[in-house]
Design a protein around this motif. Structure first.
Motif, PDB file in Angstrom:
ATOM      1  N   ALA A 216       0.804  -1.223   0.000  1.00  0.00           N
ATOM      2  CA  ALA A 216       0.000   0.000   0.000  1.00  0.00           C
ATOM      3  C   ALA A 216       0.834   1.268   0.000  1.00  0.00           C
ATOM      4  CB  ALA A 216      -0.940   0.009   1.201  1.00  0.00           C
ATOM      5  N   PHE A 217       2.023   1.241   0.584  1.00  0.00           N
ATOM      6  CA  PHE A 217       2.761   2.475   0.820  1.00  0.00           C
ATOM      7  C   PHE A 217       4.091   2.530   0.097  1.00  0.00           C
ATOM      8  CE2 PHE A 217       0.081   1.905   4.682  1.00  0.00           C
ATOM      9  CZ  PHE A 217      -0.791   2.950   4.398  1.00  0.00           C
ATOM     10  N   THR A 218       4.202   1.801  -0.992  1.00  0.00           N
ATOM     11  CA  THR A 218       5.375   1.871  -1.846  1.00  0.00           C
ATOM     12  C   THR A 218       4.924   2.157  -3.271  1.00  0.00           C
ATOM     13  OG1 THR A 218       5.352  -0.519  -2.308  1.00  0.00           O
ATOM     14  CG2 THR A 218       6.637   0.215  -0.398  1.00  0.00           C
ATOM     15  N   ILE A 219       5.894   2.360  -4.138  1.00  0.00           N
ATOM     16  CA  ILE A 219       5.615   2.485  -5.567  1.00  0.00           C
ATOM     17  C   ILE A 219       5.348   1.081  -6.105  1.00  0.00           C
ATOM     18  CG2 ILE A 219       6.687   3.105  -7.789  1.00  0.00           C
ATOM     19  CD1 ILE A 219       8.320   5.213  -6.202  1.00  0.00           C
ATOM     20  N   PRO A 220       4.321   0.851  -6.920  1.00  0.00           N
ATOM     21  CA  PRO A 220       3.520   1.838  -7.640  1.00  0.00           C
ATOM     22  C   PRO A 220       2.172   2.216  -7.009  1.00  0.00           C
ATOM     23  CG  PRO A 220       3.189  -0.301  -8.622  1.00  0.00           C
ATOM     24  CD  PRO A 220       4.170  -0.495  -7.494  1.00  0.00           C
ATOM     25  N   GLN A 221       1.691   1.452  -5.995  1.00  0.00           N
ATOM     26  CA  GLN A 221       0.326   1.713  -5.550  1.00  0.00           C
ATOM     27  C   GLN A 221       0.174   3.099  -4.962  1.00  0.00           C
ATOM     28  OE1 GLN A 221      -1.704  -1.376  -3.337  1.00  0.00           O
ATOM     29  NE2 GLN A 221      -3.042   0.101  -2.331  1.00  0.00           N
ATOM     30  N   LEU A 222       1.137   3.576  -4.180  1.00  0.00           N
ATOM     31  CA  LEU A 222       0.967   4.880  -3.546  1.00  0.00           C
ATOM     32  C   LEU A 222       0.803   6.003  -4.563  1.00  0.00           C
ATOM     33  CD1 LEU A 222       0.913   6.316  -0.742  1.00  0.00           C
ATOM     34  CD2 LEU A 222       3.306   6.848  -1.158  1.00  0.00           C
ATOM     35  N   PRO A 223       1.717   6.201  -5.518  1.00  0.00           N
ATOM     36  CA  PRO A 223       1.513   7.311  -6.464  1.00  0.00           C
ATOM     37  C   PRO A 223       0.288   7.145  -7.342  1.00  0.00           C
ATOM     38  CG  PRO A 223       3.405   5.987  -7.121  1.00  0.00           C
ATOM     39  CD  PRO A 223       3.017   5.538  -5.742  1.00  0.00           C
ATOM     40  N   TYR A 224      -0.006   5.917  -7.765  1.00  0.00           N
ATOM     41  CA  TYR A 224      -1.165   5.739  -8.638  1.00  0.00           C
ATOM     42  C   TYR A 224      -2.492   5.859  -7.885  1.00  0.00           C
ATOM     43  CZ  TYR A 224       1.702   4.713 -12.657  1.00  0.00           C
ATOM     44  OH  TYR A 224       2.597   4.826 -13.706  1.00  0.00           O
ATOM     45  N   SER A 225      -2.439   5.959  -6.551  1.00  0.00           N
ATOM     46  CA  SER A 225      -3.643   6.249  -5.780  1.00  0.00           C
ATOM     47  C   SER A 225      -4.050   7.712  -5.889  1.00  0.00           C
ATOM     48  CB  SER A 225      -3.430   5.884  -4.301  1.00  0.00           C
ATOM     49  OG  SER A 225      -3.223   4.498  -4.140  1.00  0.00           O
ATOM     50  N   PHE A 226      -3.201   8.545  -6.518  1.00  0.00           N
ATOM     51  CA  PHE A 226      -3.511   9.961  -6.697  1.00  0.00           C
ATOM     52  C   PHE A 226      -3.667  10.356  -8.169  1.00  0.00           C
ATOM     53  CE2 PHE A 226      -0.584   9.745  -2.962  1.00  0.00           C
ATOM     54  CZ  PHE A 226      -1.516  10.046  -1.984  1.00  0.00           C
ATOM     55  N   LEU A 227      -3.279   9.486  -9.076  1.00  0.00           N
ATOM     56  CA  LEU A 227      -3.174   9.859 -10.484  1.00  0.00           C
ATOM     57  C   LEU A 227      -4.323   9.268 -11.294  1.00  0.00           C
ATOM     58  CD1 LEU A 227       0.666   9.338 -10.929  1.00  0.00           C
ATOM     59  CD2 LEU A 227      -0.554  11.402 -10.242  1.00  0.00           C
ATOM     60  N   ILE A 228      -4.769  10.041 -12.285  1.00  0.00           N
ATOM     61  CA  ILE A 228      -5.924   9.633 -13.090  1.00  0.00           C
ATOM     62  C   ILE A 228      -5.442   8.753 -14.237  1.00  0.00           C
ATOM     63  CG2 ILE A 228      -7.994  10.466 -14.287  1.00  0.00           C
ATOM     64  CD1 ILE A 228      -7.504  13.169 -12.849  1.00  0.00           C
ATOM     65  N   PHE A 229      -5.085   7.540 -13.871  1.00  0.00           N
ATOM     66  CA  PHE A 229      -4.685   6.484 -14.796  1.00  0.00           C
ATOM     67  C   PHE A 229      -5.565   5.273 -14.521  1.00  0.00           C
ATOM     68  CE2 PHE A 229      -0.868   9.082 -14.755  1.00  0.00           C
ATOM     69  CZ  PHE A 229      -0.331   8.942 -16.025  1.00  0.00           C
ATOM     70  N   PRO A 230      -5.739   4.371 -15.481  1.00  0.00           N
ATOM     71  CA  PRO A 230      -6.611   3.206 -15.244  1.00  0.00           C
ATOM     72  C   PRO A 230      -5.984   2.132 -14.377  1.00  0.00           C
ATOM     73  CG  PRO A 230      -5.683   3.121 -17.458  1.00  0.00           C
ATOM     74  CD  PRO A 230      -5.287   4.455 -16.882  1.00  0.00           C
ATOM     75  N   GLU A 231      -4.694   2.259 -14.048  1.00  0.00           N
ATOM     76  CA  GLU A 231      -3.981   1.172 -13.378  1.00  0.00           C
ATOM     77  C   GLU A 231      -4.566   0.821 -12.014  1.00  0.00           C
ATOM     78  OE1 GLU A 231      -2.083   1.195 -16.794  1.00  0.00           O
ATOM     79  OE2 GLU A 231      -2.461   3.039 -15.683  1.00  0.00           O
TER      80      GLU A 231
END
Length: 584
Positions: A216-231
Motif C-alpha cells: 500500500a505504501f510503496t511504488i507503484p500503488q501509492l503514487p497511482y492512488s492519486f493519479l488519473i490512470f486506469p492502473e
C-alpha cells in the motif's frame, strides 16, 4: 459494505460430525479468524494516509499531465454534451477547466508556484485514428494545430472509456480534487483486499500487516492512488475478482460483483482482455466446488455480464474503426523478440521505470513464488496466478513503449501486482528466521526512500527516457545533505544511477539512429543488467536458504499444513470441503 461482500450465507448442518472434523474446527484459534474490524481498520488507516498526502501531491502535479487530462476531457464531453465526441470541446478550449486560472490568458507564475511550468496550451488531443479518416476534425500529427474547420466533425480519445465513466461523478461534483480523493478511496479499498488475501492465505495477522504495508505504501500503488490512470482501478477489479473466485463459496451479490469486475476490465483498456479471460476461466474452474443447484444461475450471471460487455465493446470499436477490434495505429506498436525481452527485463530492472529499482521489497514475492512451486498444495494457486499474469506480461513487454511514457515507474505492472500479495505473505509466514525479517526491513527501507523522494518532490517520478532517474539524481542528493559528512562522502548518486540499465534507450537508438547503433546500445544495457540481476538472485537465494533453515528448525513444517482462514461467522474452507456441503 465490505462486510456484506466478505461474509457468506453458507450454513452447514450435520447431526453427528466426525471427531476429525470437530478437531479441525477447534484447532482454528479464535485469534486467527478475520474479525470484521480488521479490513475496516486497514481501509481507514490507508485512506487517512492517502487523504493527508493528497493536497501536497495535487499542489506539485498541477495541472494534470501525461494521460490524465485526456480522461478528464472525455468526462467533460460526456457531462456537457452527453456524448464522447470531443471535437467541439477542443475547439472551444475547454481544457481551461483543467488548468490554473493564470495559464490563459498568460499572466506568469504567481510567487511560490510549485506546480508544472511547461504544461501545453492548447492541449494537443490524443485522437483515435478513425476509419475512414475523413471523419476526423483533426490531423493525427500532434504538431499540427487543431483546424477551425476540419474535413470531418468527429474526434474521440484513443484512451479507454471506462476510467472517464468511473471518475465522472466525482469530477462533476468537485473537479480534479474530488477525483483524486475518489482514487484514494479506491486505493484504500485495494489495500484492504491485499490485507484480506494475505490473512486468508496465512492465518497470521502480522504477516498480513507487513504485506499490506509493503503493497500500500510503496511504488507503484501509492503514487497511482492519486493519479488519473486506469492502473489502480484495474488493480482493484483484478484483486477483488481473484479473491472472490479463489474463495469460491460466494453469495449472489459477490458473484454479481466479481462478474462485473471481469466484464468491466476491458473498458479501462483493451490490454486487460487477457486478464479478464484468465479470471473467467478461473471462475469456470471453481464452479465444480459450488452447489449443483446454484451453478447454472451463477454461471449465467457471470457469463451474461461478460457477453454483454464484449458485445458492446466490439460495437464501440466497430463504430470507430469499422472492425470489432482496436486500431493498432492508435498506439506505438509492438516489438520483435529482442525488443520484447528488453521490455520484460526493463519492467523490473530499468533505472527509471523498473519495479525492483523503485520498490525492491517486491523481491520477496519472487521468494514466495518459488516456495509455492515446491509445495503441491500451493501449485494450484500458483498456476492461476501465472495464467492471470503471464499472458498480460507478454502483452505489455511486447509493446514498443513498455514503460508507459510520461508516468511513474511500473505503470503497466501496477494492475496485476496485488495478486502477488499471496506469495509475498506466504514467504513471510513460511520463513520465520530473524534474518528474513531483517531482509524485509532493509528492502522496505530502500522502497520507502523512493516514496520519500516522491513526497518531497512528486514531479521527480516523471522521467524523460534519458537514463537519469530523477529520484536518484535529484532526490538522493537532498537526502545525502542531511547525513554526516563522513557517511555522505561514501554515497555517489551518479554511480548508483549508472549501476542500473537504461533499457528504454535501445528503442530510441533503433528508431532514430539505425540498427547498428541500436544493437550497440542494446548490448551495453544487457551487460549493465547483469549486476542488478545478480543482486536480485542473491537475495532470492538467501531467502530460500532461510526457508530451508526454518523448515529444519520447525521439523520440516510444510506449506501444505496451512489451512485457509475463514472470515468471521464462516466455517473453515477445509472443513466445508470435507463435508462436501456449501450454500449460497
Amino acid at each position: 459494505m465490505l462486510r456484506s461482500l466478505e461474509n457468506n450465507n453458507s450454513t452447514v448442518t450435520t447431526s453427528q460430525p466426525a471427531p476429525a472434523l470437530i478437531e479441525a474446527v477447534e484447532t482454528v484459534r479464535p485469534s486467527s479468524r478475520i474479525r470484521a474490524w480488521e479490513p475496516f481498520s486497514v481501509f481507514a488507516a490507508t485512506f487517512l494516509v492517502l487523504a493527508l498526502l493528497a493536497p501536497r501531491v495535487m499542489t506539485y502535479l498541477d495541472p494534470v499531465t501525461g494521460d490524465e487530462p485526456f480522461y478528464l476531457m472525455t468526462a467533460i464531453s460526456i457531462w456537457q454534451d452527453h456524448d464522447i465526441n470531443e471535437c467541439n470541446n477542443y475547439r472551444q478550449e475547454q481544457e481551461l477547466a483543467l488548468d490554473p486560472p493564470f495559464y490563459q490568458p498568460w499572466q506568469g507564475f504567481p510567487q511560490g508556484w510549485l506546480g508544472w511550468t511547461g504544461a501545453p496550451f492548447p492541449l494537443p488531443p490524443h485522437p483515435a485514428n478513425l476509419v475512414p479518416a475523413n471523419r476526423m476534425c483533426i490531423s493525427t500529427n500532434s504538431l499540427v494545430d487543431l483546424p477551425s474547420n476540419g474535413m470531418g466533425s468527429e474526434l474521440y480519445s484513443k484512451h479507454g472509456l471506462g476510467l472517464s465513466l468511473l471518475v465522472l461523478p466525482s469530477f462533476v461534483a468537485g473537479g480534479r480534487a474530488l477525483v483524486v480523493y475518489f482514487l484514494a478511496l479506491l486505493g484504500a479499498l485495494l489495500a484492504a483486499n491485499v490485507y484480506l488475501l494475505a490473512r486468508e492465505s496465512t492465518r497470521a495477522v502480522w504477516q498480513a500487516v507487513l504485506t499490506w504495508l509493503a503493497f500500500a505504501f510503496t511504488i507503484p500503488q501509492l503514487p497511482y492512488s492519486f493519479l488519473i490512470f486506469p492502473e489502480l482501478p484495474a488493480a482493484l477489479l483484478v484483486l477483488y475478482a481473484y479473491r472472490r473466485i479463489r474463495n469460491w463459496n460466494n453469495n449472489w451479490a459477490q458473484v454479481g460483483v466479481l462478474g462485473a469486475c471481469i466484464a468491466f476490465l476491458p473498458w479501462l483498456h483493451y490490454r486487460f482482455v487477457p486478464v479478464s479471460a484468465a479470471l473467467f476461466l478461473y471462475y469456470l474452474y471453481t464452479l465444480r466446488k459450488q452447489p449443483t443447484q446454484w451453478r447454472r444461475a451463477n454461471l449465467g450471471l457471470v457469463t451474461g455480464q461478460s457477453l454483454v460487455s464484449a458485445g458492446l465493446l466490439m460495437a464501440f470499436f466497430y463504430h470507430r474503426y469499422h472492425q470489432v477490434y482496436p486500431n493498432p495505429a492508435d498506439h506505438a506498436g509492438i516489438s520483435d523478440v529482442a525488443g520484447t525481452l528488453r521490455g520484460g527485463a526493463g519492467l523490473f530492472l530499468d533505472v527509471q521505470w523498473g519495479l525492483l529499482v523503485a520498490a525492491p521489497i517486491y523481491i520477496l514475492a519472487i521468494v514466495g513464488i518459488i516456495l509455492m512451486a515446491f509445495h503441491r498444495s500451493r501449485r494450484g494457486d500458483l498456476l492461476w496466478i501465472a495464467l492471470i499474469f503471464v499472458p498480460y506480461f507478454v502483452v505489455i513487454a511486447n509493446y514498443a513503449q513498455w514503460w508507459g511514457e510520461w508516468c511513474p515507474p511500473a505503470r503497466y505492472l501496477a494492475s496485476v501486482l496485488p495478486i502477488f500479495a499471496l506469495p509475498f505473505a506466504l514467504s513471510l509466514e513460511r520463513i520465520r528466521h530473524w534474518a528474513y525479517k531483517a531482509i524485509y526491513g532493509a528492502l522496505m527501507f530502500l522502497s520507502l526512500l523512493s516514496v520519500e523522494g516522491f513526497l518531497y518532490q512528486p514531479q521527480w517520478l516523471y522521467n524523460q527516457p534519458d537514463g537519469n532517474n530523477q529520484l536518484i539524481t535529484k532526490g538522493l542528493p537532498h537526502l545525502i545533505a542531511m547525513l554526516p559528512g563522513s557517511i555522505a562522502n561514501l554515497i555517489h548518486p551518479g554511480e548508483i544511477n549508472d549501476f542500473f540499465p537504461t533499457l528504454v534507450r535501445p528503442y530510441f537508438a533503433y528508431l532514430m539512429l539505425g540498427d547498428e547503433q541500436g544493437r550497440l546500445w542494446s548490448e551495453q544495457e544487457w551487460r549493465t543488467s547483469v549486476g542488478p540481476a545478480l543482486i536480485v538472485a542473491g537475495i532470492v537465494g538467501l531467502g530460500l536458504v532461510l526457508a530451508w533453515l526454518s523448515s529444519s528448525k520447525r521439523g520440516h513444517r510444510s506449506l501444505s499444513t496451512m489451512s485457509e482462514l475463514p472470515t468471521e461467522n464462516t466455517i473453515a474452507a477445509p472443513v466445508v470441503d470435507a463435508l462436501g456441503v456449501t450454500g449460497n
